[in-house]
Design a protein around this motif. Structure first.
Motif: not given
Length: 333
Positions: A256, A259-261, A282, A289, A294, A296
């Motif tokens: 991403f 960010s993907d938050t 991310g 996560d 996914n 981080q």
């Protein structure tokens, strides 16, 4: 609390936080001034980068994206004390500086590229902003400064100085950067032609031939919180599809941008249906996560400190979050 915890030996924190894999990311490594990045963030020089790698190699074993995917697809537990090295944005320094160092040290890096920027066909809005700031920090007439302030205000950008105003321009305001460039008589196409800031198709094929992995980093590096769900999916799926097809890859990896938050479970459910993405990443730091595939990552550029110190702080941060019950990213649907 995490400042205190960071003094605890990493071996203890690793056990406490049950951390098997570290996934660092960089953007640029260079001893030279990189104008299109200079005003966005700091980056490490070659000596600092090699020191980071030496620290990682003393304390962890390198793994490749291919091995990592094997762990995931085989349902195997991820081995202890490994690191997966990644790079974002697909800058030419990946080919010119980073890859030779990694080859010499026996590390297989993963490079995430934006499909629209390959072969220097387009430029990211962030890199445009950095180029403009470099020009503005030179000598400008008072009349020109006044015109630029007016252009920023007309777009609702209030700022104390022109550089900070330009750096606050968002993805969906990219047209303003082009308008400012025209006023300053800066040609982004000329910059692309002369400096070739991004990897070319030939360079990417060469990196693949040397055993490196390639993934997608969206089409043109948008800020996902500003996008609708459908546009988030389009940016992701189309970029992965193009990268896989263009370079004949039998795997799909995505990192991403920014960010993907704020990305929801619905996004990941739809992405899974596409069958194109095997793993995604991310930038949330050393944290778990709730989405199974996914992961981080931790920045080894921000803050600009040695890898040993950054990783110690990340372990301490993760331990703090676990103690306070915030050690996982949960997503809305």
């Amino acid at each position: 609390m995490y400042q205190i915890l960071s003094k605890i030996p990493q071996s203890i924190l690793r056990e406490l936080t049950r951390t098997n894999v570290i996934i660092p990311y960089y953007h640029v490594v260079s001893d030279n001034e990189v104008i299109h990045v200079k005003h966005l963030y700091q980056f490490k020089n070659i000596r600092q980068f090699k020191q980071d790698l030496d620290y990682l190699l003393r304390n962890y074993s390198p793994t490749s994206l291919f091995e990592f995917l094997g762990f995931l697809k085989g349902g195997c537990s991820i081995p202890r004390k490994i690191f997966l090295l990644t790079f974002d944005d697909g800058f030419r320094e990946i080919n010119d500086v980073v890859a030779p160092i990694l080859l010499a040290k026996g590390i297989c890096g993963t490079f995430f590229v934006n499909s629209a920027f390959i072969d220097n066909k387009r430029m990211c809005y962030l890199n445009k902003a950095s180029i403009l700031v470099e020009r503005i920090l030179g000598n400008l007439s008072s009349g020109l400064k006044g015109k630029l302030f007016e252009m920023l205000r007309d777009k609702g950008i209030e700022c104390n100085d022109i550089p900070s105003g330009i750096l606050s321009i968002r993805y969906n305001q990219e047209g303003l950067l082009d308008e400012i460039a025209e006023v300053l008589e800066i040609g982004f196409e000329d910059y692309l032609l002369k400096n070739k800031p991004y990897l070319t198709s030939d360079q990417i094929n060469g990196l693949i031939g040397k055993g490196f992995a390639i993934g997608a980093h969206s089409i043109d590096h948008p800020f996902y919180p500003l996008l609708s769900l459908s546009e988030q999916l389009r940016q992701t799926i189309e970029s992965v599809r193009e990268i896989r097809g263009k370079f004949f890859l039998n795997y799909g990896a995505f990192a991403f941008p920014h960010s993907d938050t704020t990305v929801t479970e619905e996004f990941f459910a739809e992405l899974h249906k596409s069958g194109l993405v095997d793993v995604s990443f991310g930038t949330g730091g050393m944290i778990r996560d709730c989405i199974s595939n996914n992961f981080q990552r931790i920045s080894l550029e921000k803050p600009l400190m040695p890898a040993k110190r950054i990783i110690a702080l990340q372990f301490a941060r993760k331990a703090t979050k676990m103690i306070t019950g915030r050690g996982e990213i949960f997503r809305s649907y």
